[in-house]
Design an enzyme around this catalytic site. Structure first.
Site, PDB file in Angstrom:
ATOM      1  N   PHE A 159     -14.304  -2.824   0.601  1.00  0.00           N
ATOM      2  CA  PHE A 159     -15.262  -1.822   0.141  1.00  0.00           C
ATOM      3  C   PHE A 159     -15.184  -1.595  -1.364  1.00  0.00           C
ATOM      4  O   PHE A 159     -16.202  -1.446  -2.032  1.00  0.00           O
ATOM      5  CB  PHE A 159     -15.024  -0.498   0.880  1.00  0.00           C
ATOM      6  CG  PHE A 159     -14.952  -0.655   2.375  1.00  0.00           C
ATOM      7  CD1 PHE A 159     -15.852  -1.481   3.049  1.00  0.00           C
ATOM      8  CD2 PHE A 159     -13.980  -0.008   3.114  1.00  0.00           C
ATOM      9  CE1 PHE A 159     -15.781  -1.637   4.426  1.00  0.00           C
ATOM     10  CE2 PHE A 159     -13.906  -0.165   4.498  1.00  0.00           C
ATOM     11  CZ  PHE A 159     -14.811  -0.976   5.152  1.00  0.00           C
ATOM     12  N   ARG A 181      -1.597  -4.452   3.685  1.00  0.00           N
ATOM     13  CA  ARG A 181      -1.253  -3.572   4.802  1.00  0.00           C
ATOM     14  C   ARG A 181       0.088  -3.945   5.441  1.00  0.00           C
ATOM     15  O   ARG A 181       0.830  -3.084   5.913  1.00  0.00           O
ATOM     16  CB  ARG A 181      -2.357  -3.667   5.863  1.00  0.00           C
ATOM     17  CG  ARG A 181      -2.107  -2.838   7.109  1.00  0.00           C
ATOM     18  CD  ARG A 181      -3.164  -3.136   8.158  1.00  0.00           C
ATOM     19  NE  ARG A 181      -3.057  -2.245   9.307  1.00  0.00           N
ATOM     20  CZ  ARG A 181      -3.814  -2.366  10.400  1.00  0.00           C
ATOM     21  NH1 ARG A 181      -4.728  -3.327  10.481  1.00  0.00           N
ATOM     22  NH2 ARG A 181      -3.664  -1.527  11.394  1.00  0.00           N
ATOM     23  N   HIS A 212      -5.340  -3.065   1.849  1.00  0.00           N
ATOM     24  CA  HIS A 212      -5.795  -3.808   3.025  1.00  0.00           C
ATOM     25  C   HIS A 212      -6.556  -5.089   2.649  1.00  0.00           C
ATOM     26  O   HIS A 212      -7.597  -5.416   3.214  1.00  0.00           O
ATOM     27  CB  HIS A 212      -6.676  -2.924   3.913  1.00  0.00           C
ATOM     28  CG  HIS A 212      -5.929  -1.789   4.541  1.00  0.00           C
ATOM     29  ND1 HIS A 212      -5.400  -0.768   3.793  1.00  0.00           N
ATOM     30  CD2 HIS A 212      -5.634  -1.519   5.843  1.00  0.00           C
ATOM     31  CE1 HIS A 212      -4.789   0.096   4.597  1.00  0.00           C
ATOM     32  NE2 HIS A 212      -4.902  -0.332   5.840  1.00  0.00           N
ATOM     33  N   GLU A 218     -18.312   4.628  -1.096  1.00  0.00           N
ATOM     34  CA  GLU A 218     -17.523   3.932  -2.112  1.00  0.00           C
ATOM     35  C   GLU A 218     -18.270   3.712  -3.419  1.00  0.00           C
ATOM     36  O   GLU A 218     -17.685   3.811  -4.501  1.00  0.00           O
ATOM     37  CB  GLU A 218     -17.046   2.576  -1.557  1.00  0.00           C
ATOM     38  CG  GLU A 218     -16.071   2.682  -0.400  1.00  0.00           C
ATOM     39  CD  GLU A 218     -16.752   2.879   0.956  1.00  0.00           C
ATOM     40  OE1 GLU A 218     -16.037   3.059   1.959  1.00  0.00           O
ATOM     41  OE2 GLU A 218     -18.015   2.863   1.002  1.00  0.00           O
ATOM     42  N   ASP A 276      -8.175  -5.381  12.529  1.00  0.00           N
ATOM     43  CA  ASP A 276      -9.473  -4.885  12.044  1.00  0.00           C
ATOM     44  C   ASP A 276     -10.519  -5.993  11.940  1.00  0.00           C
ATOM     45  O   ASP A 276     -11.716  -5.725  11.884  1.00  0.00           O
ATOM     46  CB  ASP A 276      -9.319  -4.201  10.682  1.00  0.00           C
ATOM     47  CG  ASP A 276      -8.649  -2.836  10.818  1.00  0.00           C
ATOM     48  OD1 ASP A 276      -8.397  -2.413  11.959  1.00  0.00           O
ATOM     49  OD2 ASP A 276      -8.384  -2.208   9.782  1.00  0.00           O
ATOM     50  N   ARG A 301       0.852  -1.207   0.000  1.00  0.00           N
ATOM     51  CA  ARG A 301       0.000   0.000   0.000  1.00  0.00           C
ATOM     52  C   ARG A 301       0.882   1.250   0.000  1.00  0.00           C
ATOM     53  O   ARG A 301       0.530   2.279  -0.585  1.00  0.00           O
ATOM     54  CB  ARG A 301      -0.948   0.003   1.200  1.00  0.00           C
ATOM     55  CG  ARG A 301      -0.249   0.017   2.554  1.00  0.00           C
ATOM     56  CD  ARG A 301      -1.214   0.276   3.682  1.00  0.00           C
ATOM     57  NE  ARG A 301      -0.555   0.164   4.974  1.00  0.00           N
ATOM     58  CZ  ARG A 301      -0.904   0.848   6.052  1.00  0.00           C
ATOM     59  NH1 ARG A 301      -1.919   1.690   5.998  1.00  0.00           N
ATOM     60  NH2 ARG A 301      -0.264   0.698   7.196  1.00  0.00           N
TER      61      ARG A 301
END
Length: 312
Positions: A83, A167, A109, A58, A117, A10
């Site tokens: 998303f 990530r 991610h 999104e 998360d 990322r």
């Protein structure tokens, strides 16, 4: 022995966007209130007039990107994979894929390495979803070098592209003078005659380590890095299947619909061989440290080594 350099893809994405923005004035970057996490904030700092924060919306962001693409500009729409591919699937399918618009989707991610998360954000289904969209190119780079090259290649390609980034910081393995990124072409990282390990994304470096462990046991493993899952390098996969007779696929994604399924399609049609799929086995992820989750779900070097050894 010097420590291996590690960078999250990322981070590579954010840096590559800035390089791209410096070279091409038609690049526009969109984000959904996650610029700090997706690293598009790096582009925003350099080119504030070409960065659009669409907020936590999104689906709308994909629609905006589609509209921008019709003006001749090249939009990179960014959010977490859950998303970008999950929540906005219908918009990606109908507003980008169906009209074949030149939209690039930067999904960060991805996979279980999102870590703490938890399951709601750990997208292990995105490759499967994006593969089903006609004309969609799907790229899952293995390290910093490959991620930057993938962003450049995505820009050069005319049509929709899905870019998958992680990530967790991963070892840089492609920093070689002869490295060349080509859409739809796999990369042979290690030759071998007993079994072929076909990997994508985060586990690629772990597969190389596993291959070294296998060599110590007298098992000669060929390792192929597949950065482009669609279009897949079918010729390379078929040749490897014929050479070794055994294929092991490794991915930080569900074993349903991802790299493993794509490889099985090719093997079944062109070069019948035994296939073992290593990935997330029809289950959700869970909250925890990324490195611990990678190990628990069997994607670390030791786990891959044990599974391939048993398979052989």
């Amino acid at each position: 022995m010097s420590e291996v350099k590690k960078i999250a893809t990322r981070e590579s994405y954010g840096n590559a966007l800035v390089e791209l923005g410096n070279k091409h004035e038609d690049v526009v970057v969109l984000d959904a209130d996650l610029a700090a996490a997706t690293k598009t904030g790096t582009f925003k700092k350099a080119f504030p007039e070409r960065h659009i924060d669409c907020g936590i919306a999104e689906c709308n962001m994909i629609g905006v990107a589609a509209g921008i693409a019709t003006t001749g500009k090249v939009p990179f729409a960014s959010s977490f994979a859950m998303f970008a591919a999950g929540r906005a699937f219908e918009q990606v399918r109908n507003s980008v894929g169906y009209p074949k618009l030149n939209v690039k989707i930067g999904a960060t991610h991805a996979g279980i390495s999102v870590g703490e998360d938890g399951a709601t954000h750990q997208c292990n289904e995105d490759i499967a979803l994006m593969r089903t969209i006609p004309g969609m190119v799907v790229i899952n780079p293995s390290d910093d070098v490959e991620a930057k090259a993938a962003v450049e290649a995505a820009y050069e390609h005319v049509g929709p592209v899905y870019l998958r980034f992680g990530r967790l910081a991963v070892p840089v393995i492609n920093d070689k003078p002869d490295y060349k990124f080509e859409l739809g072409k796999g990369v042979v990282l290690r030759e071998g005659k007993d079994v072929t390990i076909v990997a994508t994304g985060l586990p690629v470096s772990n597969c190389l380590e596993a291959a070294e462990k296998l060599a110590a046991d007298g098992i000669d493993a060929k390792v192929i890095n597949i950065h482009t899952i669609k279009p897949l390098d079918e010729e390379l996969i078929a040749e490897a299947a014929k050479e070794t007779g055994k294929i092991v696929t490794v991915e930080e994604h569900s074993v349903i619909g991802g790299l493993g399924s794509a490889v099985c399609d090719v093997v079944a049609e062109k070069a019948p061989a035994k296939v073992l799929k290593i990935g997330i086995n029809d289950t959700y992820g869970e909250s925890g440290p990324a490195v611990e989750l990678v190990k628990k779900y069997g994607l670390d070097a030791d786990s891959i080594y044990e599974k391939v050894k048993a398979f052989c």
